[in-house]
Design an enzyme around this catalytic site. Structure first.
Site, PDB file in Angstrom:
ATOM      1  N   ASP A   1      -1.182   9.394  17.758  1.00 14.48           N
ATOM      2  CA  ASP A   1      -1.922  10.198  18.729  1.00 14.48           C
ATOM      3  C   ASP A   1      -0.991  10.629  19.873  1.00 14.48           C
ATOM      4  OD1 ASP A   1      -4.863   8.809  17.836  1.00 14.48           O
ATOM      5  OD2 ASP A   1      -3.080   7.571  17.758  1.00 14.48           O
TER       6      ASP A   1
ATOM      7  N   ARG B   1       1.331  13.328  18.651  1.00  9.64           N
ATOM      8  CA  ARG B   1       0.635  14.619  18.548  1.00  9.64           C
ATOM      9  C   ARG B   1       0.472  15.243  19.933  1.00  9.64           C
ATOM     10  NH1 ARG B   1      -3.869  12.255  14.410  1.00  9.64           N
ATOM     11  NH2 ARG B   1      -2.851  12.907  12.479  1.00  9.64           N
TER      12      ARG B   1
ATOM     13  N   GLY C   1       0.833  -1.199   0.000  1.00 13.31           N
ATOM     14  CA  GLY C   1       0.000   0.000   0.000  1.00 13.31           C
ATOM     15  C   GLY C   1       0.865   1.246   0.000  1.00 13.31           C
ATOM     16  N   ALA C   2       1.045   1.818  -1.199  1.00 13.77           N
ATOM     17  CA  ALA C   2       1.913   3.001  -1.315  1.00 13.77           C
ATOM     18  C   ALA C   2       1.088   4.213  -1.717  1.00 13.77           C
ATOM     19  CB  ALA C   2       3.033   2.731  -2.318  1.00 13.77           C
TER      20      ALA C   2
ATOM     21  N   HIS D   1      -7.405   3.780  18.460  1.00  9.68           N
ATOM     22  CA  HIS D   1      -6.896   4.881  17.638  1.00  9.68           C
ATOM     23  C   HIS D   1      -8.131   5.488  16.974  1.00  9.68           C
ATOM     24  CE1 HIS D   1      -4.901   7.261  14.677  1.00  9.68           C
ATOM     25  NE2 HIS D   1      -5.256   6.505  13.675  1.00  9.68           N
TER      26      HIS D   1
ATOM     27  N   ASP E   1      -6.931  -0.892  15.092  1.00  6.12           N
ATOM     28  CA  ASP E   1      -6.985  -1.893  16.170  1.00  6.12           C
ATOM     29  C   ASP E   1      -7.697  -3.164  15.689  1.00  6.12           C
ATOM     30  OD1 ASP E   1      -6.016  -0.016  18.423  1.00  6.12           O
ATOM     31  OD2 ASP E   1      -7.675   1.077  17.518  1.00  6.12           O
TER      32      ASP E   1
ATOM     33  N   ARG F   1     -12.913   6.508  11.558  1.00  5.56           N
ATOM     34  CA  ARG F   1     -12.070   5.370  11.177  1.00  5.56           C
ATOM     35  C   ARG F   1     -12.880   4.084  11.213  1.00  5.56           C
ATOM     36  NH1 ARG F   1      -9.197   8.842  14.547  1.00  5.56           N
ATOM     37  NH2 ARG F   1      -7.255   9.649  13.686  1.00  5.56           N
TER      38      ARG F   1
END
Ligand SMILES: NC(=O)c1ccc[n+]([C@@H]2O[C@H](COP(=O)([O-])OP(=O)(O)OC[C@H]3O[C@@H](n4cnc5c(N)ncnc54)[C@H](O)[C@@H]3O)[C@@H](O)[C@H]2O)c1
Length: 319
Positions: free
Chosen positions: A152, A155, A13-14, A179, A127, A92
């Site tokens: 998180d 941040r 996955g780029a 998350h 998760d 998410r």
């Protein structure tokens, strides 16, 4: 069977996240071979050429190649950043149906090619997808790591650092839990330049609302960044690179990740954000922070939220 002799990473996955991670890996000289897989082959070819053109200025040589699943056989790590990303306003957890199917097909292909290393998952909801990666791969749980609350926590440390005018490296505090929207800060064990946050709060209770506001801004930061530029990428790219370095350099360092709980915090059979000691074997052990009653309640709510979704895909076994 090919045996892993070096520090090869296969990245699957780029997109924005994957490329930011690849750039961090090359820049920091973390692995000797980075093989990248993506279904958008044309864009991938462009990114592989572009990344190779920075290698001459990097601290060590990284061979960057367009990969195939055969590359997984002798890889030390497979890192999954593939899948749909949040659109503006989307949570998410709303990505789960789309990304669960992608996760299953990727993990099946990786395992069919004899992979025997460590998985690191970043795709959201991270998760739940890390739990799925563990189940689909059949690998021991310590070899399946999620990025969890690494971003998180970074941040939060940055924003506390701004408030106290100290570098984020001198701020120690974790965000734990999902998350996502139910995560929580662990202020009870936080320190700023070695000074206990709990003691500061006891001395000056007016700090509490200010800190809660910083936490809320941290929690909601992804929505703000996605609204402004379409995705979040550099922060998570560097967080993934940090976890990869902890693994490949056998560092035994405490980092926030998503790990399988087996009784810690009173929870089990769930992947969730918590600090853990990470080394070349993966998660050496989960670090169970001492929580206040209020923090424990919030953590339970976060775990219950994740479990409700997880059980739609992986029903709980009868006891
Ligand atoms: N864990 C975190 O902290 C964190 C932070 C930001 C984003 N994310 C998540 O990371 C994922 C990627 O985000 P993005 O912004 O890079 O998205 P993106 O749309 O830019 O990239 C996704 C990439 O995955 C590829 N892809 C899709 N299906 C594939 C498959 N079956 N095999 C190989 N490649 C496939 C696409 O071609 C695309 O290049 C999302 O799920 C996003 O929510 C996680």
């Amino acid at each position: 069977m090919k045996v892993s002799v070096g520090n090869k990473i296969v990245l699957i996955g780029a997109g924005d996240v994957g490329v930011a991670y690849a750039f961090a890996l090359v820049n920091q000289g973390i692995c000797d071979h980075l093989a990248i897989i993506d279904i958008d082959e044309k864009k991938l070819e462009g990114n592989v050429m572009d990344l190779n053109h920075g290698v001459v200025w990097a601290p060590s040589r990284t061979k960057v190649t367009k990969g195939t699943y055969a590359d997984c056989e002798d890889a030390a790590m497979v890192v999954i950043c593939a899948g749909a990303a949040q659109k503006p306003g989307e949570t998410r957890l709303q990505l789960v149906d789309k990304n669960m199917k992608i996760m299953k097909s990727i993990v099946d292909d990786v395992m069919a090619n004899g992979f025997d290393g460590i998985f690191l998952v970043a795709s959201n909801p991270v998760d739940i997808l890390t739990y799925a990666c563990w189940k689909y791969s059949g690998l021991p749980a310590h070899r399946v790591i999620g990025s969890g609350t690494v971003l998180d926590s970074a941040r939060f440390r940055y924003m506390l650092g701004e408030m106290y005018e100290v570098a984020p490296t001198s701020v120690h505090s974790y965000i734990i839990g999902e998350h996502g929207d139910t995560e929580l800060p662990v202020l009870s064990s936080a320190t700023i330049a070695g000074v206990s946050m709990r003691k500061q709060l006891e001395k000056d209770p007016s700090l509490e609302p200010k800190l809660e506001k910083i936490f809320e801004d941290t929690r909601d930061m992804a929505y703000k960044i996605i609204d402004a530029k379409g995705s979040t990428s550099y922060g998570i790219g560097m967080g993934l690179a940090r976890i990869s370095r902890a693994v490949l350099q056998n560092q035994d360092v405490a980092v926030p990740v998503a790990a399988l709980l087996r009784g810690e915090y009173g929870e089990e059979n769930i992947y969730i954000g918590t600090p853990a000691i990470v080394n070349r074997r993966g998660i050496r052990r989960v670090v169970e922070l001492e929580l206040t009653d209020h923090e424990q309640e919030r953590f339970k709510h976060s775990a219950d939220t994740l479990r409700a979704i997880q059980e739609k895909f992986f029903p709980a076994e009868e006891k």
